[in-house]
Design a protein around this motif. Structure first.
Motif: not given
Length: 541
Positions: A177-204
């Protein structure tokens, strides 16, 4: 624990290899606060039911902060719970109770796109073309003299173009949907963000992740055209999903992401895992998502898409098991989910569809590997085909006329009138209405009733956990000689063997010689015949 209860799920590191996972569509499972929408406290209160059913883990659809344009698959904050579903404290209480009951929790992760309300995308819209903020997404200049044509011919999975133009003239990509813009996964900040999200929920304490659109994060360099579109050919590009190559799906570079994620998962105790919702043009390419350095599982959608014939099921099973052997990982079977029409209806609806669905369940649960159940399939729920258009909330419905809402109707728990115990007593709110005919399909109506679909699932899951031939993902299957239209295979452990027979022929079939019957989707006849559209398990020592 009484003798009638299933044994606790496996506690070893490889629990996921032979687990039965129950998908909870959070909005439609159980409503604790009476607003007509399922929530985390509702799940928490129904955990004993799931423990008694005999599943090993729950997969929760997204419950994160979201505008809910696409049922929560448009995430605005990956580290918080949407107030619609509760709070982080509610999540912590729910997962604590689940673990105390021996149930594991898998959560949905949505990494291909964010919500357009995500702070990153709001910053991107406020920034100029070429800015670091826009670099996190896929913005591009348009074609044509004035840039008023989309950058390429890519189409949204939900129908229509996959590009939307913003006020300064650039276009951004949204494969949904237009309300779901695709991320640029060649951007290092995107990769780092989701690695942190993984850890956030794994820690819980979460035990795993279901990766939404796992095949989609990397797009081909240069954003090349597909070469055809609905406007020019009448064929939708989505028809190639799982059948052909698309420049926005299943690019080789996507595997780099999972090779970075696997050490994170392995760094936590208890066998943390990830399963891919991935579509690829061949089983060989799908198998690439699985392995000791990438993800643990990928859904076998070919099994879901198999036609009701012995030949179709046999081909799908043989192919999936062969690929599993190559990569050294278990096959992951599924018959229904929140994106597909319920298999009772796919198999013919009515009594015929229910008979076939019950037989398919025994077939799936006898196979080696991991099985995923979709909430309500243990009740024999059909697709709700007559929802009023004004109540449908699937964004695809407004673009193509196709709707997934019919499999998302809240499940019935008890009582004679809708919403059948979905909400607290005295509350009749429900975000989608349940049919007036579902009273006989409720959990209460089927509990303890011999031959009910619920008791069939309970019996099959109890046997699956306790029978040595089924309690492992190893060993494969041994196909047996059968009449046309009949499938039969055995699995053995030591001196005990279990045989599954499925009759998809046009006449009852004799099942002499297979041993003692353990469970059957339809009663065997007095002269030991298995009815049409039925399955049974037998044991021989």
């Amino acid at each position: 624990m009484t003798a009638s209860q299933p044994t606790p799920p496996s506690t070893d590191h490889d629990w996921w290899r032979s687990a039965v996972v129950y998908q909870v569509y959070v909005r439609s499972f159980a409503d604790a606060n009476g607003d007509g929408i399922g929530d985390l406290q509702g799940i928490r209160r129904r955990l004993p039911y799931l423990r008694g059913l005999g599943v090993d883990a729950l997969w929760l659809t997204p419950f994160y902060t979201s505008p809910m344009v696409d049922g929560g698959y448009d995430v605005a904050d990956y580290r918080d719970v949407d107030p619609m579903f509760g709070t982080l404290a509610d999540f912590d209480e729910m997962i604590t109770d689940a673990h105390a009951l021996g149930l594991r929790i898998i959560v949905d992760l949505v990494p291909n796109h964010t919500s357009d309300r995500h702070p990153w995308f709001r910053a991107a819209l406020a920034a100029a073309p070429g800015s670091p903020e826009r670099d996190r997404y896929l913005f591009a200049e348009g074609r044509g003299e004035h840039g008023d044509l989309p950058p390429n011919d890519w189409e949204s999975i939900f129908g229509g173009p996959a590009w939307t133009r913003v006020a300064d003239g650039q276009w951004y990509l949204h494969l949904f949907d237009p309300a779901q813009p695709d991320l640029n996964w060649r951007h290092p900040e995107v990769r780092a963000e989701f690695e942190d999200v993984l850890r956030f929920w794994l820690d819980r304490g979460v035990d795993g992740f279901r990766i939404d659109v796992a095949h989609g994060m990397i797009k081909a360099e240069g954003l090349p055209d597909v070469g055809f579109s609905t406007l020019t050919t009448g064929r939708r590009q989505v028809e190639l999903l799982g059948k052909g190559r698309l420049p926005y799906f299943d690019q080789d570079e996507v595997h780099d992401i999972y090779r970075a994620w696997r050490p994170i998962l392995d760094g936590y105790p208890g066998g943390r895992m990830a399963v891919a919702e991935a579509w690829a043009e061949t089983p060989q390419r799908l198998a690439r998502y699985i392995g000791p350095d990438e993800l643990h599982q990928a859904f076998s959608f070919d099994f879901l898409d198999a036609t009701w014939s012995a030949e179709s099921f046999r081909k799908v099973i043989d192919t999936a098991l062969a690929e599993a052997t190559i990569v050294g990982a278990p096959t992951t079977w599924v018959l229904s989910n929140h994106d597909k029409q319920r298999h009772v209806t796919r198999y013919g609806d009515g009594p015929e569809g229910l008979r076939r669905a019950r037989a398919a369940a025994l077939l799936m649960l006898a196979l080696p590997g991991c099985a995923y159940l979709y909430q309500g399939e243990e009740l024999g729920l059909p697709e709700v085909l007559d929802l009023p258009d004004e109540l449908r909330q699937d964004p695809a419905f407004h673009r193509t006329g196709e709707s997934r809402d019919g499999c998302r109707v809240p499940i019935p728990w008890d009582g004679d009138t809708p919403p059948y115990g979905f909400a607290p007593q005295g509350c009749d709110l429900s975000w989608l209405p349940a049919p007036a005919t579902w009273a006989a399909l409720s959990v209460a109506a089927q509990t303890g009733v011999p031959g009910s679909t619920l008791e069939l699932y309970r019996a099959a899951l109890r046997i699956r956990h306790t029978h040595p031939a089924l309690a492992t993902d190893t060993g494969g299957v041994t196909w047996l000689d059968t009449p046309p239209g009949v499938l039969a295979f055995s699995r053995a452990a030591g001196d005990r063997a279990l045989t599954c027979v499925v009759n998809i022929s046009g006449a009852p079939t004799r099942v002499d010689g297979h041993g003692e019957p353990l469970v059957a989707s339809e009663p065997l006849t007095a002269d030991n015949l298995l009815p049409v559209d039925a399955a049974a398990w037998f044991e021989r020592r």
